[in-house]
Scaffold this active site. Structure first.
Site, mmCIF file in Angstrom:
data_model
loop_
_atom_site.group_PDB
_atom_site.id
_atom_site.type_symbol
_atom_site.label_atom_id
_atom_site.label_comp_id
_atom_site.label_asym_id
_atom_site.label_seq_id
_atom_site.Cartn_x
_atom_site.Cartn_y
_atom_site.Cartn_z
ATOM 1 N N THR A 55 31.925 -13.466 -6.148
ATOM 2 C CA THR A 55 32.280 -14.861 -6.436
ATOM 3 C C THR A 55 32.770 -15.035 -7.868
ATOM 4 O OG1 THR A 55 30.774 -15.702 -4.759
ATOM 5 C CG2 THR A 55 31.366 -17.221 -6.554
ATOM 6 N N ALA A 58 36.461 -14.117 -8.613
ATOM 7 C CA ALA A 58 37.611 -14.706 -7.914
ATOM 8 C C ALA A 58 38.566 -15.325 -8.925
ATOM 9 C CB ALA A 58 37.135 -15.741 -6.911
ATOM 10 N N GLN A 59 39.842 -15.060 -8.724
ATOM 11 C CA GLN A 59 40.836 -15.542 -9.683
ATOM 12 C C GLN A 59 41.580 -16.754 -9.138
ATOM 13 O OE1 GLN A 59 43.384 -12.220 -10.594
ATOM 14 N NE2 GLN A 59 41.917 -11.325 -12.006
ATOM 15 N N GLY A 60 42.168 -16.582 -7.949
ATOM 16 C CA GLY A 60 43.094 -17.588 -7.414
ATOM 17 C C GLY A 60 42.445 -18.942 -7.245
ATOM 18 N N GLY A 61 41.367 -19.023 -6.455
ATOM 19 C CA GLY A 61 40.669 -20.283 -6.271
ATOM 20 C C GLY A 61 40.265 -20.536 -4.838
ATOM 21 N N GLU A 132 49.682 -19.421 -2.869
ATOM 22 C CA GLU A 132 49.483 -17.962 -2.789
ATOM 23 C C GLU A 132 50.138 -17.433 -1.532
ATOM 24 O OE1 GLU A 132 45.230 -17.346 -3.147
ATOM 25 O OE2 GLU A 132 45.412 -17.223 -5.317
ATOM 26 N N HIS A 258 44.049 -5.397 -1.445
ATOM 27 C CA HIS A 258 44.882 -6.253 -2.296
ATOM 28 C C HIS A 258 46.046 -5.414 -2.793
ATOM 29 C CE1 HIS A 258 46.293 -9.063 -5.247
ATOM 30 N NE2 HIS A 258 45.439 -9.956 -4.788
ATOM 31 N N ARG A 307 49.358 -10.460 2.462
ATOM 32 C CA ARG A 307 48.868 -9.293 1.711
ATOM 33 C C ARG A 307 49.049 -7.971 2.431
ATOM 34 N NH1 ARG A 307 43.445 -11.680 -1.082
ATOM 35 N NH2 ARG A 307 44.690 -12.981 -2.447
ATOM 36 N N HIS A 370 39.735 -4.973 -1.116
ATOM 37 C CA HIS A 370 39.546 -6.257 -1.785
ATOM 38 C C HIS A 370 38.635 -7.212 -1.019
ATOM 39 C CE1 HIS A 370 40.474 -9.627 -4.314
ATOM 40 N NE2 HIS A 370 41.067 -10.286 -3.338
ATOM 41 N N GLU A 394 30.954 -13.612 2.888
ATOM 42 C CA GLU A 394 31.743 -12.430 3.250
ATOM 43 C C GLU A 394 30.987 -11.461 4.158
ATOM 44 O OE1 GLU A 394 34.038 -10.969 -0.059
ATOM 45 O OE2 GLU A 394 34.637 -9.167 1.052
ATOM 46 N N ARG A 405 42.617 -12.023 6.313
ATOM 47 C CA ARG A 405 42.274 -13.293 5.675
ATOM 48 C C ARG A 405 43.484 -13.895 4.963
ATOM 49 N NH1 ARG A 405 39.750 -13.927 -0.196
ATOM 50 N NH2 ARG A 405 41.295 -12.297 -0.439
HETATM 51 C C1 LIG Z 1 38.461 -9.736 -7.911
HETATM 52 C C2 LIG Z 1 38.297 -10.688 -6.757
HETATM 53 C C3 LIG Z 1 39.077 -11.815 -6.669
HETATM 54 C C4 LIG Z 1 38.916 -12.699 -5.601
HETATM 55 N N1 LIG Z 1 39.654 -13.848 -5.571
HETATM 56 C C5 LIG Z 1 39.420 -14.754 -4.594
HETATM 57 C C6 LIG Z 1 40.059 -16.024 -4.618
HETATM 58 O O1 LIG Z 1 40.811 -16.335 -5.522
HETATM 59 N N2 LIG Z 1 39.798 -16.896 -3.611
HETATM 60 C C7 LIG Z 1 38.942 -16.587 -2.589
HETATM 61 O O2 LIG Z 1 38.749 -17.416 -1.688
HETATM 62 N N3 LIG Z 1 38.310 -15.399 -2.561
HETATM 63 C C8 LIG Z 1 38.508 -14.495 -3.542
HETATM 64 N N4 LIG Z 1 37.838 -13.309 -3.516
HETATM 65 C C9 LIG Z 1 36.848 -13.082 -2.464
HETATM 66 C C10 LIG Z 1 35.638 -13.963 -2.735
HETATM 67 O O3 LIG Z 1 35.317 -13.879 -4.106
HETATM 68 C C11 LIG Z 1 34.453 -13.529 -1.896
HETATM 69 O O4 LIG Z 1 34.818 -13.433 -0.536
HETATM 70 C C12 LIG Z 1 33.313 -14.532 -2.012
HETATM 71 O O5 LIG Z 1 33.028 -14.796 -3.364
HETATM 72 C C13 LIG Z 1 32.094 -13.989 -1.309
HETATM 73 O O6 LIG Z 1 30.993 -14.779 -1.639
HETATM 74 P P1 LIG Z 1 29.583 -14.347 -1.090
HETATM 75 O O7 LIG Z 1 28.622 -15.364 -1.581
HETATM 76 O O8 LIG Z 1 29.656 -14.095 0.363
HETATM 77 O O9 LIG Z 1 29.301 -12.907 -1.752
HETATM 78 P P2 LIG Z 1 29.229 -12.431 -3.274
HETATM 79 O O10 LIG Z 1 29.745 -13.422 -4.221
HETATM 80 O O11 LIG Z 1 29.826 -11.064 -3.301
HETATM 81 O O12 LIG Z 1 27.672 -12.318 -3.528
HETATM 82 C C14 LIG Z 1 26.872 -11.343 -2.891
HETATM 83 C C15 LIG Z 1 25.506 -11.379 -3.519
HETATM 84 O O13 LIG Z 1 24.596 -10.568 -2.799
HETATM 85 C C16 LIG Z 1 23.821 -9.803 -3.715
HETATM 86 N N5 LIG Z 1 23.319 -8.655 -2.965
HETATM 87 C C17 LIG Z 1 24.043 -7.703 -2.316
HETATM 88 N N6 LIG Z 1 23.198 -6.820 -1.723
HETATM 89 C C18 LIG Z 1 21.937 -7.225 -1.990
HETATM 90 C C19 LIG Z 1 20.660 -6.722 -1.678
HETATM 91 N N7 LIG Z 1 20.455 -5.589 -0.962
HETATM 92 N N8 LIG Z 1 19.553 -7.389 -2.109
HETATM 93 C C20 LIG Z 1 19.702 -8.512 -2.858
HETATM 94 N N9 LIG Z 1 20.898 -9.023 -3.218
HETATM 95 C C21 LIG Z 1 21.999 -8.392 -2.780
HETATM 96 C C22 LIG Z 1 24.809 -9.517 -4.831
HETATM 97 O O14 LIG Z 1 24.173 -9.099 -6.014
HETATM 98 C C23 LIG Z 1 25.466 -10.892 -4.952
HETATM 99 O O15 LIG Z 1 24.639 -11.776 -5.669
HETATM 100 C C24 LIG Z 1 37.969 -12.414 -4.581
HETATM 101 C C25 LIG Z 1 37.182 -11.272 -4.671
HETATM 102 C C26 LIG Z 1 37.333 -10.410 -5.745
HETATM 103 C C27 LIG Z 1 36.458 -9.201 -5.836
#
Ligand SMILES: Cc1cc2nc3c(=O)[nH]c(=O)nc-3n(C[C@H](O)[C@H](O)[C@H](O)COP(=O)(O)OP(=O)(O)OC[C@H]3O[C@@H](n4cnc5c(N)ncnc54)[C@H](O)[C@@H]3O)c2cc1C
Length: 555
Positions: A55, A58-61, A132, A258, A307, A370, A394, A405
């Site tokens: 999270t 994330a760059q784009g938004g 995007e 990506h 993509r 990505h 995710e 996606r």
């Molecule tokens: C560089 C980059 C740019 C992106 N840009 C965009 C964008 O612009 N727009 C967009 O919509 N998406 C973007 N994405 C994708 C988006 O960021 C993710 O899909 C989204 O943030 C996922 O959120 P989440 O809460 O599911 O997981 P995450 O934010 O990945 O959080 C997962 C959490 O689980 C914890 N965790 C994992 N395993 C364990 C465990 N065994 N025990 C305890 N804790 C654990 C981690 O420490 C973390 O806190 C981007 C991703 C990346 C990497």
């Protein structure tokens, strides 16, 4: 292959009971905990610090229809087009309809999104909207230029803590603890947690958290690959945990690469800096090593094509380079001049660290893992097929993304899904069940030596990357089997060995599913089956059967 059905750990020495335990502190987990908190006790367990997941990067938004000239129907159409026949249209419609509310909810919590100025053709004071790849309209809300995720993470961190959500940092979720419901069926009763020591790898203690709702919010599995934009914490732990608990996981072969991740030399591994699609949204153009444009004649949207199309075109162009394989191409954003620095401060910093001035020089880029479209099957409200278990963000596979996606739909999905689940849990919780399968009192099972993580990740990047074929996927399976043969009971328990074991488990599931799906669809490209096949216009579920990955169903 004998993959472990439980991670080895010392005997539990403490217990804790809460209404809702959320595993992971990204947008999805924090949104769920925050929405449940006014009524329920909510504990967020996270293996690192709060903002260690994707999270914050994330760059784009976030995508959502806020411009009156755009429409929900347009957003639905773009999402379905990217998903290549495997989206669940009803779920896409729900997401798109709730997206604007989710964005305004974040703004009410204090998220400072970049505002449209009077010069732009947008509405002054309203959020500025970027465009995007794959989007037919400007509908991406962003913050600090390209620091959108950091702002979402900050907003949710502060809101959750202020609302009284309890947080356990440096606490690793190992495995689900099962109970039985009133009818004698399986129901999740809690989760086994290891508190990590101050160094963040060794075990301080192990305990059981019992809860009426266990929420997987552990993010994706980009780190299964050697080259990825994902931070080190994104190792597929939730998917591996679900597999070990006997659940099937869905469509895990759909890994979005990506197209433009910064290339830092042939030996660079681990998390690489992303050069957001928004840079191409502002007119940047891809060139190969010979100075020819990469995307001309490939797709009508050229450099802003979806993509998978751009990543595949770059991979093909790199493979066809005269004199052998090129390992990168070049992104030219020099037409922006010094405006680049202000619009893309994080990318500017990453470029400078690599010795590149993006206002004057082309940026070396290559595709890298990505985003993962597959995961634990769940509805948009987070419910799964297993009572007591929920999945958001995710780690889940809700039907929104299908085979690919659409950019910036995932943060939106994390917030919509997490918030929905939290509100539902505030309203109603499953009945409490007692654990019937207490973890054994002594360490059991084998784990992967952290040194072997590199072998797993290298095999995945080499054979299960953007362009796949049967021979390469067979080679991947053989490399993974060889890594599995090194699982050992002698490996001391700790974060890196547990993550390594999870990487091996998830990598094996991805390689198996990629081998089975003999077609090209969305972000899954088979050079030996280059077209989509009607026979494969369906989902693919895999599960663990006595330590082996097997196909569970295709539906
Ligand atoms: C560089 C980059 C740019 C992106 N840009 C965009 C964008 O612009 N727009 C967009 O919509 N998406 C973007 N994405 C994708 C988006 O960021 C993710 O899909 C989204 O943030 C996922 O959120 P989440 O809460 O599911 O997981 P995450 O934010 O990945 O959080 C997962 C959490 O689980 C914890 N965790 C994992 N395993 C364990 C465990 N065994 N025990 C305890 N804790 C654990 C981690 O420490 C973390 O806190 C981007 C991703 C990346 C990497």
């Amino acid at each position: 292959m004998q993959l472990p059905t439980r991670l080895p750990a010392p005997a539990p020495s403490w217990e804790r009971d809460v209404d809702v335990v959320v595993l992971g502190s990204g947008a999805a987990g924090l949104a769920a905990a925050l929405a449940a908190r006014p009524v329920r006790s909510a504990l967020v367990v996270t293996k690192d610090v709060l903002g260690a997941g994707s999270t914050a990067w994330a760059q784009g938004g976030l995508a959502g229809v806020l411009d009156p000239a755009d429409s929900l129907e347009n957003h639905v159409r773009d999402t379905l087009a990217a998903g290549a026949g495997l989206c669940d249209e009803a779920v896409v419609r729900e997401l798109v309809a709730e997206a604007p509310t989710a964005i305004r909810y974040l703004m009410r919590l204090g998220a400072a999104f970049d505002a449209a100025d009077a010069v732009a053709s947008q509405h002054p004071g309203e959020p500025a909207l970027a465009r995007e790849g794959g989007h037919s309209h400007r509908r991406i809300v962003h913050s600090g230029g390209d620091r959108s995720g950091a702002e979402v993470q900050r907003t949710l961190d502060e809101s959750a803590v202020a609302a009284g959500v309890d947080v356990l940092e440096r606490a690793f979720a190992l495995d689900l603890v099962m109970g039985l419901d009133a009818a004698g069926g399986p129901q999740v009763a809690g989760v086994l947690i290891a508190s990590l020591d101050d160094a963040g790898d060794g075990v301080a203690s192990v305990g059981i958290v019992t809860a009426r709702a266990v929420v997987l919010a552990t993010g994706g599995y980009g780190q299964v690959f050697a080259s990825t934009s994902n931070p080190p914490a994104v190792t597929g732990d939730g998917v591996a945990m679900a597999l070990r608990a006997g659940l099937a996981v869905r469509d895990v072969e759909f890994v979005q690469f990506h197209p433009t991740v910064m290339w830092r030399g042939p030996d660079a591994t681990g998390q690489q800096a992303l050069v957001s699609e928004a840079v191409r949204g502002e007119g940047a153009i891809l060139f190969d090593g010979a100075g020819e444009r990469v995307m001309v004649g490939v797709h009508p949207q050229e450099d802003l094509a979806p993509r998978d199309v751009v990543a595949a075109a770059i991979s093909r162009r790199m493979a066809a380079a005269p004199g052998g394989i090129d390992d990168h191409v070049l992104l030219d954003a020099t037409h922006l001049g010094e405006r680049f620095y202000e619009r893309f401060p994080s990318i500017t910093a990453a470029c400078r660290a690599a010795g590149v001035d993006p206002a004057r020089q082309r940026i070396p880029v290559a595709p890298a893992a990505h985003y993962v479209c597959g995961g634990v099957p769940a509805r948009l409200d987070g419910t799964t097929s297993m009572p007591g278990l929920y999945a958001v963000g995710e780690v889940s596979c809700t039907g929104v993304h299908g085979a690919n996606r659409l950019a910036s739909n995932s943060l939106t999905e994390s917030v919509v899904s997490g918030t929905r689940l939290g509100r539902d849990l505030a309203w109603e919780l499953p009945n409490r069940v007692e654990p019937v399968d207490p973890p054994p009192p002594a360490p059991i099972g084998a784990a992967l030596d952290p040194a072997a993580r590199r072998d797993v990740r290298a095999a995945m990047s080499r054979y299960v990357g953007v362009l796949r074929d049967a021979d390469g996927l067979a080679a991947a399976s053989s490399a993974l089997r060889s890594a599995a043969s090194k699982l050992s009971v002698e490996v001391p328990p700790g974060r890196r060995s547990w993550e390594g074991t999870n990487l091996l488990t998830v990598g094996s599931a991805v390689a198996m599913a990629a081998f089975e799906r003999t077609e090209s669809r969305g972000c899954h490209r088979r050079t030996d089956h280059p077209e989509p096949s009607e026979r494969w216009r369906r989902h693919l579920d895999v599960r663990l059967d006595q330590g082996d990955v097997v196909v569970a169903a295709a539906s």
